[in-house]
Design an enzyme around this catalytic site. Structure first.
Site, PDB file in Angstrom:
ATOM      1  N   LYS A  22     -50.538 -19.685 -13.003  1.00  0.00           N
ATOM      2  CA  LYS A  22     -51.422 -18.970 -13.954  1.00  0.00           C
ATOM      3  C   LYS A  22     -51.511 -19.738 -15.272  1.00  0.00           C
ATOM      4  CE  LYS A  22     -49.708 -15.493 -16.545  1.00  0.00           C
ATOM      5  NZ  LYS A  22     -49.880 -15.581 -18.005  1.00  0.00           N
ATOM      6  N   ASN A  23     -50.338 -20.169 -15.805  1.00  0.00           N
ATOM      7  CA  ASN A  23     -50.347 -20.763 -17.139  1.00  0.00           C
ATOM      8  C   ASN A  23     -50.884 -22.187 -17.164  1.00  0.00           C
ATOM      9  OD1 ASN A  23     -49.518 -18.331 -18.075  1.00  0.00           O
ATOM     10  ND2 ASN A  23     -47.364 -18.905 -18.266  1.00  0.00           N
ATOM     11  N   ARG A  93     -54.651 -13.603 -24.728  1.00  0.00           N
ATOM     12  CA  ARG A  93     -54.439 -14.528 -25.848  1.00  0.00           C
ATOM     13  C   ARG A  93     -54.877 -15.931 -25.449  1.00  0.00           C
ATOM     14  NH1 ARG A  93     -50.821 -14.396 -29.375  1.00  0.00           N
ATOM     15  NH2 ARG A  93     -50.077 -16.462 -28.844  1.00  0.00           N
ATOM     16  N   CYS A 117     -48.225  -9.452 -29.317  1.00  0.00           N
ATOM     17  CA  CYS A 117     -48.284  -8.731 -28.045  1.00  0.00           C
ATOM     18  C   CYS A 117     -46.919  -8.085 -27.835  1.00  0.00           C
ATOM     19  CB  CYS A 117     -48.664  -9.672 -26.908  1.00  0.00           C
ATOM     20  SG  CYS A 117     -47.333 -10.760 -26.498  1.00  0.00           S
ATOM     21  N   ARG A 122     -46.134 -13.831 -31.918  1.00  0.00           N
ATOM     22  CA  ARG A 122     -46.961 -14.894 -31.317  1.00  0.00           C
ATOM     23  C   ARG A 122     -47.887 -15.579 -32.349  1.00  0.00           C
ATOM     24  NH1 ARG A 122     -47.200 -13.591 -25.681  1.00  0.00           N
ATOM     25  NH2 ARG A 122     -47.620 -15.771 -25.300  1.00  0.00           N
ATOM     26  N   PRO A 123     -47.358 -16.156 -33.424  1.00  0.00           N
ATOM     27  CA  PRO A 123     -48.216 -16.839 -34.401  1.00  0.00           C
ATOM     28  C   PRO A 123     -48.892 -18.068 -33.779  1.00  0.00           C
ATOM     29  CG  PRO A 123     -45.916 -17.323 -34.810  1.00  0.00           C
ATOM     30  CD  PRO A 123     -45.931 -16.283 -33.731  1.00  0.00           C
ATOM     31  N   ILE A 124     -49.937 -18.579 -34.444  1.00  0.00           N
ATOM     32  CA  ILE A 124     -50.562 -19.819 -33.944  1.00  0.00           C
ATOM     33  C   ILE A 124     -50.652 -20.868 -35.042  1.00  0.00           C
ATOM     34  CG2 ILE A 124     -51.882 -18.653 -32.123  1.00  0.00           C
ATOM     35  CD1 ILE A 124     -54.360 -19.065 -33.869  1.00  0.00           C
ATOM     36  N   ASP A 125     -49.681 -20.805 -35.969  1.00  0.00           N
ATOM     37  CA  ASP A 125     -49.682 -21.759 -37.089  1.00  0.00           C
ATOM     38  C   ASP A 125     -49.573 -23.214 -36.638  1.00  0.00           C
ATOM     39  OD1 ASP A 125     -47.056 -20.579 -36.376  1.00  0.00           O
ATOM     40  OD2 ASP A 125     -46.306 -22.182 -37.639  1.00  0.00           O
ATOM     41  N   GLN A 126     -48.859 -23.449 -35.545  1.00  0.00           N
ATOM     42  CA  GLN A 126     -48.708 -24.834 -35.059  1.00  0.00           C
ATOM     43  C   GLN A 126     -50.006 -25.368 -34.449  1.00  0.00           C
ATOM     44  OE1 GLN A 126     -45.677 -26.618 -35.588  1.00  0.00           O
ATOM     45  NE2 GLN A 126     -45.555 -24.796 -36.899  1.00  0.00           N
ATOM     46  N   ASP A 305     -39.785 -16.685 -19.266  1.00  0.00           N
ATOM     47  CA  ASP A 305     -40.595 -15.837 -18.378  1.00  0.00           C
ATOM     48  C   ASP A 305     -39.816 -15.357 -17.161  1.00  0.00           C
ATOM     49  OD1 ASP A 305     -43.784 -17.554 -18.879  1.00  0.00           O
ATOM     50  OD2 ASP A 305     -42.609 -16.181 -20.111  1.00  0.00           O
ATOM     51  N   ILE A 327     -36.541 -17.610 -27.336  1.00  0.00           N
ATOM     52  CA  ILE A 327     -37.951 -17.977 -27.530  1.00  0.00           C
ATOM     53  C   ILE A 327     -38.736 -16.871 -28.227  1.00  0.00           C
ATOM     54  CG2 ILE A 327     -40.073 -18.742 -26.378  1.00  0.00           C
ATOM     55  CD1 ILE A 327     -37.816 -20.748 -25.950  1.00  0.00           C
ATOM     56  N   ARG A 397     -51.804  -9.037 -14.172  1.00  0.00           N
ATOM     57  CA  ARG A 397     -52.285 -10.144 -14.998  1.00  0.00           C
ATOM     58  C   ARG A 397     -51.824 -11.482 -14.440  1.00  0.00           C
ATOM     59  NH1 ARG A 397     -51.500  -9.518 -21.367  1.00  0.00           N
ATOM     60  NH2 ARG A 397     -52.377 -11.586 -21.097  1.00  0.00           N
TER      61      ARG A 397
HETATM   62  C1  EPZ Z   1     -46.840 -19.685 -23.132  1.00  0.00           C
HETATM   63  O1  EPZ Z   1     -47.073 -18.837 -24.238  1.00  0.00           O
HETATM   64  C2  EPZ Z   1     -46.961 -18.797 -21.911  1.00  0.00           C
HETATM   65  N1  EPZ Z   1     -48.307 -18.232 -21.840  1.00  0.00           N
HETATM   66  C3  EPZ Z   1     -45.924 -17.677 -21.965  1.00  0.00           C
HETATM   67  O2  EPZ Z   1     -45.986 -16.989 -20.731  1.00  0.00           O
HETATM   68  C4  EPZ Z   1     -44.525 -18.297 -22.077  1.00  0.00           C
HETATM   69  O3  EPZ Z   1     -43.586 -17.255 -22.247  1.00  0.00           O
HETATM   70  C5  EPZ Z   1     -44.459 -19.237 -23.284  1.00  0.00           C
HETATM   71  O4  EPZ Z   1     -45.512 -20.239 -23.173  1.00  0.00           O
HETATM   72  C6  EPZ Z   1     -43.122 -19.970 -23.366  1.00  0.00           C
HETATM   73  O5  EPZ Z   1     -42.928 -20.714 -22.192  1.00  0.00           O
HETATM   74  C7  EPZ Z   1     -49.300 -19.028 -21.370  1.00  0.00           C
HETATM   75  O6  EPZ Z   1     -49.095 -20.175 -21.025  1.00  0.00           O
HETATM   76  C8  EPZ Z   1     -50.666 -18.385 -21.279  1.00  0.00           C
HETATM   77  P1  EPZ Z   1     -45.235 -20.841 -27.134  1.00  0.00           P
HETATM   78  P2  EPZ Z   1     -47.297 -19.517 -25.711  1.00  0.00           P
HETATM   79  O7  EPZ Z   1     -46.323 -21.251 -28.042  1.00  0.00           O
HETATM   80  O8  EPZ Z   1     -47.965 -20.817 -25.555  1.00  0.00           O
HETATM   81  C9  EPZ Z   1     -43.552 -19.708 -31.411  1.00  0.00           C
HETATM   82  C10 EPZ Z   1     -46.274 -15.199 -19.260  1.00  0.00           C
HETATM   83  O9  EPZ Z   1     -45.484 -14.293 -18.976  1.00  0.00           O
HETATM   84  N2  EPZ Z   1     -44.819 -20.257 -31.929  1.00  0.00           N
HETATM   85  O10 EPZ Z   1     -44.526 -21.856 -26.322  1.00  0.00           O
HETATM   86  O11 EPZ Z   1     -47.909 -18.493 -26.599  1.00  0.00           O
HETATM   87  C11 EPZ Z   1     -43.758 -18.426 -30.617  1.00  0.00           C
HETATM   88  O12 EPZ Z   1     -43.778 -17.318 -31.486  1.00  0.00           O
HETATM   89  C12 EPZ Z   1     -46.442 -15.629 -20.709  1.00  0.00           C
HETATM   90  O13 EPZ Z   1     -46.966 -15.847 -18.419  1.00  0.00           O
HETATM   91  C13 EPZ Z   1     -44.978 -20.393 -33.304  1.00  0.00           C
HETATM   92  O14 EPZ Z   1     -44.093 -20.055 -34.082  1.00  0.00           O
HETATM   93  O15 EPZ Z   1     -45.778 -19.720 -26.136  1.00  0.00           O
HETATM   94  C14 EPZ Z   1     -42.568 -18.422 -29.710  1.00  0.00           C
HETATM   95  O16 EPZ Z   1     -41.458 -17.907 -30.418  1.00  0.00           O
HETATM   96  C15 EPZ Z   1     -45.654 -14.725 -21.656  1.00  0.00           C
HETATM   97  N3  EPZ Z   1     -46.151 -20.927 -33.784  1.00  0.00           N
HETATM   98  C16 EPZ Z   1     -42.313 -19.904 -29.433  1.00  0.00           C
HETATM   99  O17 EPZ Z   1     -43.019 -20.624 -30.449  1.00  0.00           O
HETATM  100  C17 EPZ Z   1     -47.159 -21.326 -32.938  1.00  0.00           C
HETATM  101  O18 EPZ Z   1     -48.214 -21.804 -33.429  1.00  0.00           O
HETATM  102  C18 EPZ Z   1     -42.828 -20.371 -28.077  1.00  0.00           C
HETATM  103  O19 EPZ Z   1     -44.181 -19.978 -27.977  1.00  0.00           O
HETATM  104  C19 EPZ Z   1     -46.984 -21.163 -31.544  1.00  0.00           C
HETATM  105  C20 EPZ Z   1     -45.799 -20.631 -31.060  1.00  0.00           C
END
Ligand code: EPZ
Length: 430
Positions: A22-23, A93, A117, A122-126, A305, A327, A397
């Site tokens: 899925k991801n 998202r 969620c 789930r910020p997107i600052d990066q 996950d 995480i 989902r």
């Molecule tokens: C992906 O989410 C997956 N979703 C998630 O799977 C998975 O849990 C996660 O990666 C970690 O492996 C999809 O691929 C659609 P991250 P993502 O950015 O990309 C912080 C599922 O069950 N962060 O790796 O959103 C964030 O808050 C879902 O299939 C920032 O601070 O995860 C988290 O603490 C749930 N700033 C950490 O990084 C940012 O800009 C990891 O998040 C982005 C993230």
């Protein structure tokens, strides 16, 4: 309302086929809009998240032709809008992957700011940091993120946190930027490698995916491709955990065993038998599992996950186990539901202390999110009596035909939509 009705007690036995990841599929579908030529994608999972993303793509003019349940032909030459509407982001998202894809191709994109969620803020600052480093101007206006650039130029980007989404989004935008981009502290998940391979099959020049330094040399444009998505590491891990928790014997087929190393290692540590084949793993457990310690980490560490599914297995194991979730800040919401089934788990901050119990009792529970919902299904499969799980749309989902695959392994599980169907199920299972 759709619910799962489960009568516990049957060990899972037999063989199950794992679907496409899925991801990986969500990012690859988004990346497919980066060319005006036709892209053919197969081994795509037929789950709610991918279907919603396809609707989001069609809403801006992408032509998506469903060849069969798991294959699509995509042509993005007639895109008429660069704005991804709110309701698609509210549903998933991952629509934000269209930000990186559209910014890369059209140097402009507008996407509703995704909210938090059920597992964290789930910020997107990066993501934004990466786009700005490539020369884009990113503004947030009325809940919309607007990213635009005269041109995108390669840059040296150091992620402050290991982020799957940011790594992928930046990689997509950089693929069509001028010059060289280096992403440091990149995420290394199998789906990152799959997206890089997909983009390279379209003519991109990306090296190092799967390591923490990804090097991208921008190209002028991308061309069409045929691509098959990797098997879903987390769906596979979920069935491995279900086999162990129900003391079953399951051959999980169409997997890449390497992607499951951390899950297999932990299952062996708690007493399961795991056998690896080229594209399958067999999980057998006859005895009650033992306790262990888990810390969720970016790949190749133990995946966040898989944390809820592991917690259910440990909640039935001998002894006290500890799980720390490094995480996400709010990924133990399922613990209250599990406690209603008899689990003894204490959550302190991002750590869960689990005192194993001999058995669960069936109860009415509510899925708080996708992976926790899958974990509650595993709990129901192990419980004495009948468990009803509400809000299974979360589970749908990310798991295709979850109940059908479990039934094929001997589970007593059915989707029910009314009190009458629940009574019928209870009468049938006795
Ligand atoms: C992906 O989410 C997956 N979703 C998630 O799977 C998975 O849990 C996660 O990666 C970690 O492996 C999809 O691929 C659609 P991250 P993502 O950015 O990309 C912080 C599922 O069950 N962060 O790796 O959103 C964030 O808050 C879902 O299939 C920032 O601070 O995860 C988290 O603490 C749930 N700033 C950490 O990084 C940012 O800009 C990891 O998040 C982005 C993230």
């Amino acid at each position: 309302m759709e619910q799962y009705a489960i009568k516990g007690g049957n060990p899972l036995v037999g063989e199950v086929e794992i679907g496409g990841a899925k991801n990986a599929a969500l990012a690859i579908l988004a990346a497919a809009v980066m060319t005006d030529e036709t892209v053919y994608i197969e081994n795509m999972p037929d789950v709610r998240d991918t279907n919603v993303l396809i609707q989001a793509m069609e809403s801006i003019g992408v032509v998506v032709n469903r060849v069969d349940r798991h294959s699509v032909k995509i042509n993005a030459s007639q895109i008429h809008s660069l704005t991804i509407e709110d309701d698609f982001i509210k549903k998933i998202r991952a629509s934000y992957y269209l930000l990186g894809a559209l910014l890369g191709k059209y140097k402009k994109a507008e996407v509703t700011l995704p909210g938090g969620c059920n597992i964290g803020s789930r910020p997107i600052d990066q993501h934004i940091k990466g786009f700005e480093a490539l020369g884009a101007k990113v503004t947030i206006d009325h809940g919309m993120i607007i990213a635009e650039a005269e041109e995108l130029r390669g840059s040296h980007i150091y992620l402050d946190v290991v982020s799957v989404g940011a790594t992928i989004n930046i990689m997509m935008a950089a693929a069509l930027a001028e010059g060289k981009t280096i992403i440091e502290n990149a995420a290394k998940e199998p789906h990152i490698v799959d997206v890089a391979n997909f983009l390279n099959s379209m003519g991109a020049n990306i090296k190092g995916a799967g390591t923490d330094v990804i090097r991208i040399r921008g190209v002028k444009e991308l061309h069409g491709t045929d691509y098959s998505i990797i098997p879903d590491q987390i769906e596979a891990g979920t069935f491995m955990m279900a086999a162990a928790a129900t003391k079953g014997d399951v051959l999980i087929k169409n997997v890449i065993p390497k992607h499951l190393d951390s899950i297999s290692a932990k299952l062996v540590e708690i007493g399961a038998y795991v056998e690896e084949f080229d594209d399958a793993v067999r999980v057998v457990s006859k005895e009650r599992m033992k306790s262990t310690q888990i810390k969720t980490l970016p790949y190749p560490g133990f995946p966040t996950d898989m944390q809820p599914q592991m917690a259910v297995t440990l909640a039935l194991s001998e002894g006290t186990s500890i799980i720390s979730e490094s995480i996400f800040e709010n990924r133990f919401k399922y613990v209250d539901e599990l406690s209603r089934m008899g689990a003894k788990i204490k959550v302190e901050g991002n750590t869960a202390i689990i005192d194993g119990v001999k058995s669960f009792a069936g109860a009415n529970v509510v899925a708080p999110d996708l992976r926790a919902g899958a974990a509650l299904v595993i709990a129901g499969l192990c419980a004495n009596g009948v468990t009803l799980i509400d809000k299974i749309e979360y589970i749908q989902r990310g798991y295709e035909d979850f109940e059908g695959k479990l039934r094929s392994l001997g589970a007593e599980i059915e989707k029910v939509t009314s009190e009458k169907e629940i009574q019928k199920f209870k009468l049938r299972v006795g």
